[in-house]
Motif scaffolding. Structure first.
Motif, PDB file in Angstrom:
ATOM      1  N   MET A   1      10.902  14.766 -15.183  1.00  0.00           N
ATOM      2  CA  MET A   1      10.989  14.664 -13.740  1.00  0.00           C
ATOM      3  C   MET A   1      10.030  13.575 -13.284  1.00  0.00           C
ATOM      4  O   MET A   1       8.885  13.526 -13.718  1.00  0.00           O
ATOM      5  N   LEU A   2      10.515  12.689 -12.392  1.00  0.00           N
ATOM      6  CA  LEU A   2       9.638  11.634 -11.908  1.00  0.00           C
ATOM      7  C   LEU A   2       9.730  11.480 -10.405  1.00  0.00           C
ATOM      8  O   LEU A   2      10.647  11.973  -9.767  1.00  0.00           O
ATOM      9  N   TYR A   3       8.731  10.795  -9.851  1.00  0.00           N
ATOM     10  CA  TYR A   3       8.636  10.584  -8.420  1.00  0.00           C
ATOM     11  C   TYR A   3       8.477   9.095  -8.156  1.00  0.00           C
ATOM     12  O   TYR A   3       7.556   8.461  -8.679  1.00  0.00           O
ATOM     13  N   PHE A   4       9.383   8.542  -7.348  1.00  0.00           N
ATOM     14  CA  PHE A   4       9.306   7.141  -6.953  1.00  0.00           C
ATOM     15  C   PHE A   4       9.755   7.013  -5.511  1.00  0.00           C
ATOM     16  O   PHE A   4      10.850   7.439  -5.154  1.00  0.00           O
ATOM     17  N   ASP A   5       8.897   6.429  -4.684  1.00  0.00           N
ATOM     18  CA  ASP A   5       9.191   6.158  -3.278  1.00  0.00           C
ATOM     19  C   ASP A   5       9.549   4.685  -3.173  1.00  0.00           C
ATOM     20  O   ASP A   5       8.703   3.817  -3.400  1.00  0.00           O
ATOM     21  N   VAL A   6      10.813   4.375  -2.857  1.00  0.00           N
ATOM     22  CA  VAL A   6      11.302   2.997  -2.844  1.00  0.00           C
ATOM     23  C   VAL A   6      10.626   2.148  -1.762  1.00  0.00           C
ATOM     24  O   VAL A   6      10.721   0.931  -1.784  1.00  0.00           O
ATOM     25  N   GLY A   7       9.881   2.780  -0.873  1.00  0.00           N
ATOM     26  CA  GLY A   7       9.172   2.038   0.162  1.00  0.00           C
ATOM     27  C   GLY A   7       7.927   1.336  -0.335  1.00  0.00           C
ATOM     28  O   GLY A   7       7.325   0.554   0.399  1.00  0.00           O
ATOM     29  N   PHE A   8       7.537   1.586  -1.590  1.00  0.00           N
ATOM     30  CA  PHE A   8       6.278   1.053  -2.097  1.00  0.00           C
ATOM     31  C   PHE A   8       6.444   0.435  -3.479  1.00  0.00           C
ATOM     32  O   PHE A   8       7.205   0.918  -4.306  1.00  0.00           O
ATOM     33  N   ASP A   9       5.683  -0.616  -3.719  1.00  0.00           N
ATOM     34  CA  ASP A   9       5.806  -1.439  -4.922  1.00  0.00           C
ATOM     35  C   ASP A   9       5.336  -0.692  -6.174  1.00  0.00           C
ATOM     36  O   ASP A   9       4.148  -0.388  -6.305  1.00  0.00           O
ATOM     37  N   PRO A  10       6.243  -0.425  -7.119  1.00  0.00           N
ATOM     38  CA  PRO A  10       5.850   0.298  -8.334  1.00  0.00           C
ATOM     39  C   PRO A  10       4.959  -0.529  -9.261  1.00  0.00           C
ATOM     40  O   PRO A  10       4.432  -0.012 -10.241  1.00  0.00           O
ATOM     41  N   ARG A  11       4.762  -1.814  -8.953  1.00  0.00           N
ATOM     42  CA  ARG A  11       3.887  -2.669  -9.765  1.00  0.00           C
ATOM     43  C   ARG A  11       2.413  -2.401  -9.468  1.00  0.00           C
ATOM     44  O   ARG A  11       1.553  -2.797 -10.235  1.00  0.00           O
ATOM     45  N   LYS A  12       2.140  -1.757  -8.340  1.00  0.00           N
ATOM     46  CA  LYS A  12       0.764  -1.481  -7.929  1.00  0.00           C
ATOM     47  C   LYS A  12       0.371  -0.081  -8.372  1.00  0.00           C
ATOM     48  O   LYS A  12       1.132   0.871  -8.178  1.00  0.00           O
ATOM     49  N   ALA A  16       2.444   3.499  -8.340  1.00  0.00           N
ATOM     50  CA  ALA A  16       3.164   3.580  -9.611  1.00  0.00           C
ATOM     51  C   ALA A  16       4.068   4.811  -9.628  1.00  0.00           C
ATOM     52  O   ALA A  16       3.794   5.812  -8.970  1.00  0.00           O
ATOM     53  N   ILE A  17       5.121   4.707 -10.372  1.00  0.00           N
ATOM     54  CA  ILE A  17       6.024   5.833 -10.559  1.00  0.00           C
ATOM     55  C   ILE A  17       5.217   6.965 -11.187  1.00  0.00           C
ATOM     56  O   ILE A  17       4.403   6.747 -12.085  1.00  0.00           O
ATOM     57  N   ARG A  18       5.426   8.164 -10.695  1.00  0.00           N
ATOM     58  CA  ARG A  18       4.707   9.336 -11.179  1.00  0.00           C
ATOM     59  C   ARG A  18       5.655  10.213 -11.989  1.00  0.00           C
ATOM     60  O   ARG A  18       6.823  10.343 -11.650  1.00  0.00           O
ATOM     61  N   CYS A  75      13.880   1.059 -17.782  1.00  0.00           N
ATOM     62  CA  CYS A  75      13.785   1.861 -16.557  1.00  0.00           C
ATOM     63  C   CYS A  75      12.969   1.140 -15.493  1.00  0.00           C
ATOM     64  O   CYS A  75      13.370   1.086 -14.331  1.00  0.00           O
ATOM     65  N   ILE A  76      11.853   0.552 -15.859  1.00  0.00           N
ATOM     66  CA  ILE A  76      10.982  -0.101 -14.888  1.00  0.00           C
ATOM     67  C   ILE A  76      11.696  -1.260 -14.201  1.00  0.00           C
ATOM     68  O   ILE A  76      11.450  -1.537 -13.022  1.00  0.00           O
ATOM     69  N   ASP A  77      12.596  -1.935 -14.904  1.00  0.00           N
ATOM     70  CA  ASP A  77      13.349  -3.037 -14.291  1.00  0.00           C
ATOM     71  C   ASP A  77      14.194  -2.544 -13.119  1.00  0.00           C
ATOM     72  O   ASP A  77      14.298  -3.207 -12.082  1.00  0.00           O
ATOM     73  N   VAL A  78      14.776  -1.382 -13.287  1.00  0.00           N
ATOM     74  CA  VAL A  78      15.623  -0.813 -12.241  1.00  0.00           C
ATOM     75  C   VAL A  78      14.771  -0.415 -11.034  1.00  0.00           C
ATOM     76  O   VAL A  78      15.120  -0.713  -9.885  1.00  0.00           O
ATOM     77  N   PHE A  79      13.630   0.235 -11.259  1.00  0.00           N
ATOM     78  CA  PHE A  79      12.765   0.637 -10.151  1.00  0.00           C
ATOM     79  C   PHE A  79      12.225  -0.578  -9.393  1.00  0.00           C
ATOM     80  O   PHE A  79      12.178  -0.588  -8.171  1.00  0.00           O
ATOM     81  N   ARG A  80      11.844  -1.593 -10.111  1.00  0.00           N
ATOM     82  CA  ARG A  80      11.351  -2.820  -9.457  1.00  0.00           C
ATOM     83  C   ARG A  80      12.452  -3.473  -8.630  1.00  0.00           C
ATOM     84  O   ARG A  80      12.206  -3.948  -7.524  1.00  0.00           O
ATOM     85  N   ALA A  81      13.657  -3.493  -9.156  1.00  0.00           N
ATOM     86  CA  ALA A  81      14.776  -4.097  -8.422  1.00  0.00           C
ATOM     87  C   ALA A  81      15.101  -3.300  -7.159  1.00  0.00           C
ATOM     88  O   ALA A  81      15.439  -3.884  -6.124  1.00  0.00           O
TER      89      ALA A  81
END
Length: 160
Positions: A1-12, A16-18, A75-81
């Motif tokens: 299970m992961l948490y990602f808010d598309v409003g914020f840069d996952p590179r920082k 970061a994706i949790r 996976c990280i490529d998709v989140f960054r995009a």
């Protein structure tokens, strides 16, 4: 299970994706973010669409997400995009196409993102509404599934 808010840069680091680590959310590890998007094949390109929220103008489609990586998508490529696509300021043309009525209904979600963002909320508001704000609070990644009728992929968000 992961948490990602598309409003914020996952590179920082702070955004970061949790990943659920048995009761607490910890940052995604490098080897986890480098996992291939498909265990069955090496995909080098994806086109991802997102279903608009209810009440969205029917004549306007959301922005497709194009992801490419010649050495295989991770996976990280998709989140960054996702972030790169939805973090763009709305143009005047897009605002006109979406319509003032719908954009007014997005206002509180825009202000919430500005409050949640690093830095000064007033400065974030002065920068203007971004694509992510028209999702009306649906910023939390839920899943990406393959569209059974085509070669494209479908992105789904949950509310925060």
């Amino acid at each position: 299970m992961l948490y990602f808010d598309v409003g914020f840069d996952p590179r920082k680091d702070q955004w970061a994706i949790r990943v659920d680590r048995g009761g607490f959310l910890g940052p995604i590890k490098r080897d986890e973010s480098d996992i291939s998007v498909s265990p069955h094949t090496s995909l080098t390109e994806m086109e991802i669409t997102c279903k608009p929220p209810s009440g969205f103008p029917p004549h306007f489609t959301l922005w497709p997400i194009h992801v490419r990586r010649s050495r295989g998508l991770r996976c990280i490529d998709v989140f960054r995009a996702m972030y790169d696509t939805y973090n763009v300021l709305l143009t005047e043309k897009e605002k006109a196409q979406i319509g003032g009525g719908y954009l007014r209904r997005c206002e509180r979600f825009f202000k919430q993102r500005c409050q949640d963002s690093p830095g000064l909320p007033l400065y974030n508001e002065e920068c203007g509404m971004r694509r992510v704000d028209v999702l009306r609070g649906r910023r939390i990644f839920k899943c990406v599934t393959q569209d059974p009728t085509s070669t494209s992929w479908v992105l789904q968000f949950d509310e925060f």
